[in-house]
Design an enzyme around this catalytic site. Structure first.
Site, short mmCIF file in Angstrom:
data_model
loop_
_atom_site.label_atom_id
_atom_site.label_comp_id
_atom_site.label_asym_id
_atom_site.label_seq_id
_atom_site.Cartn_x
_atom_site.Cartn_y
_atom_site.Cartn_z
N ASN A 171 -43.22 -20.61 -72.06
CA ASN A 171 -42.81 -21.58 -71.04
C ASN A 171 -41.41 -21.33 -70.48
O ASN A 171 -41.01 -21.93 -69.47
CB ASN A 171 -42.92 -23.02 -71.58
CG ASN A 171 -44.35 -23.51 -71.73
OD1 ASN A 171 -44.66 -24.31 -72.62
ND2 ASN A 171 -45.26 -23.03 -70.89
N ASP B 173 -51.82 -30.45 -72.03
CA ASP B 173 -51.75 -29.64 -70.81
C ASP B 173 -52.20 -30.45 -69.59
O ASP B 173 -53.00 -31.38 -69.72
CB ASP B 173 -52.63 -28.40 -70.98
CG ASP B 173 -52.27 -27.31 -69.98
OD1 ASP B 173 -51.19 -27.41 -69.35
OD2 ASP B 173 -53.06 -26.35 -69.83
C1 IPE Z 1 -49.66 -24.47 -73.28
O1 IPE Z 1 -49.77 -24.86 -71.96
C2 IPE Z 1 -48.30 -24.81 -73.82
C3 IPE Z 1 -48.03 -26.24 -74.01
C4 IPE Z 1 -48.89 -27.22 -73.86
C5 IPE Z 1 -46.69 -26.53 -74.44
P1 IPE Z 1 -49.47 -23.86 -70.76
O2 IPE Z 1 -49.70 -24.62 -69.50
O3 IPE Z 1 -48.15 -23.23 -70.94
O4 IPE Z 1 -50.59 -22.75 -70.99
P2 IPE Z 1 -51.24 -21.70 -69.99
O5 IPE Z 1 -50.11 -20.99 -69.30
O6 IPE Z 1 -52.07 -22.48 -69.02
O7 IPE Z 1 -52.07 -20.82 -70.85
C1 IPE Z 2 -48.14 -29.28 -69.95
O1 IPE Z 2 -48.39 -29.40 -68.60
C2 IPE Z 2 -46.68 -29.28 -70.27
C3 IPE Z 2 -46.18 -28.00 -70.78
C4 IPE Z 2 -46.86 -26.90 -70.84
C5 IPE Z 2 -44.81 -27.96 -71.22
P1 IPE Z 2 -48.17 -28.22 -67.55
O2 IPE Z 2 -46.76 -28.27 -67.08
O3 IPE Z 2 -48.57 -26.91 -68.12
O4 IPE Z 2 -49.14 -28.67 -66.41
P2 IPE Z 2 -50.13 -27.74 -65.57
O5 IPE Z 2 -50.94 -26.95 -66.54
O6 IPE Z 2 -49.29 -26.88 -64.69
O7 IPE Z 2 -50.97 -28.73 -64.81
MG MG Z 3 -50.34 -25.90 -68.19
#
Ligand code: IPE
Ligand code: IPE
Ligand code: MG
Length: 249
Positions: free
Chosen positions: A76, A28
């Site tokens: 997502n 993340d």
């Molecule tokens: C969790 O991250 C899913 C992945 C790493 C694929 P998110 O960024 O989607 O999670 P939330 O929304 O912060 O809980």
């Molecule tokens: C993780 O990074 C990738 C996925 C969840 C697919 P994010 O895209 O969630 O990045 P943040 O949490 O917005 O920084």
């Molecule tokens: Mg995230």
């Protein structure tokens, strides 16, 4: 240079006989990594793939048995179409460039999630990875794509109900019989020993809810694109200092 030294130090401290068998990672912070640099979110995802390369290599060198990477959740899909598209291109990109090395390093590619909604090109890339590494006996590299734990448990409940109604399984089924219906059960993947989440978020976000029941949790403020070998070694070292009791005294 300093990082290399720290790495060497950590490597010496790590007990190679107590490497966690299954490490699961919620990767993340790609978006925030990019925003802090004034870059588009896609740049964060691109750099995140570089972390995947490094961490897969390091995990396989450490002889971790299973590495599960949360790459795309069932939630997502709520993101803008351009970002979903961008993320959906990454498995193919990664596997195309990395497959020869994965094959050479005896890594076996796996997948957990609902393939139903995944674009055909993603299923094809994963299918190719699965096929090319089928005979490999080293680390299992398990991609969680369109994965949601509640969806996984719900489909397991549906299937087991069908089997109960068909008389294939007794309605007094056990926990271990139920867990065989989960994606991980069907692949015979053991529960994670260690869960890592990056980016300073302290939640599970619908990841492996059943399987994480007794996993050790390790959180870091580091964004995924900055996560490197040293962080993984630190997580493993910390894991080795913990006492797992599984409810016993
Ligand atoms: C969790 O991250 C899913 C992945 C790493 C694929 P998110 O960024 O989607 O999670 P939330 O929304 O912060 O809980
Ligand atoms: C993780 O990074 C990738 C996925 C969840 C697919 P994010 O895209 O969630 O990045 P943040 O949490 O917005 O920084
Ligand atoms: Mg995230």
């Amino acid at each position: 240079m300093q990082r290399k030294m720290q790495e060497q130090e950590l490597l010496k401290l790590i007990d190679r006989k107590k490497i966690p068998g299954h490490v699961a990672i919620i990767m993340d912070g790609n978006g925030r990594w990019a925003r802090e640099r004034g870059l588009p979110r896609s740049a964060g995802h691109k750099q995140g793939v570089e972390s995947v390369r490094a961490i897969v290599r390091c995990s396989s060198q450490l002889e971790i048995n299973v590495l599960t990477l949360f790459a795309f959740s069932t939630e997502n899909w709520k993101r803008p179409p351009w970002e979903v598209n961008y993320l959906m291109n990454l498995p193919e990109q990664y596997l195309t460039s990395e497959l020869p090395e994965l094959v050479k390093n005896n890594v076996r590619v796996h997948f957990v999630g609902d393939p139903g909604r995944l674009p055909q090109q993603v299923c094809k890339a994963i299918g190719k990875g699965l096929e090319a590494t089928r005979e490999n006996t080293g680390m299992i590299l398990n991609f969680a794509l369109n994965y949601g734990s509640r969806a996984e448990i719900t489909q397991a409940a549906r299937k087991i109900t069908q089997d109960v109604l068909a008389g294939k399984i007794n309605s007094e089924f056990s926990e271990s019989q139920f867990s065989a219906y989960l994606y991980t059960g069907r692949l015979r993947i053991p529960d994670p020993d260690l869960l890592i989440r990056t980016s300073g978020e302290y939640r599970i976000s619908n990841f492996l809810l059943w399987q994480l029941a007794y996993s050790e949790l390790w959180f870091t403020e580091v964004y995924w694109p900055d996560f490197n070998r040293m962080h993984l070694l630190q997580a493993i070292f910390d894991y080795q200092q913990r006492t797992r009791r599984f409810g016993s005294s």
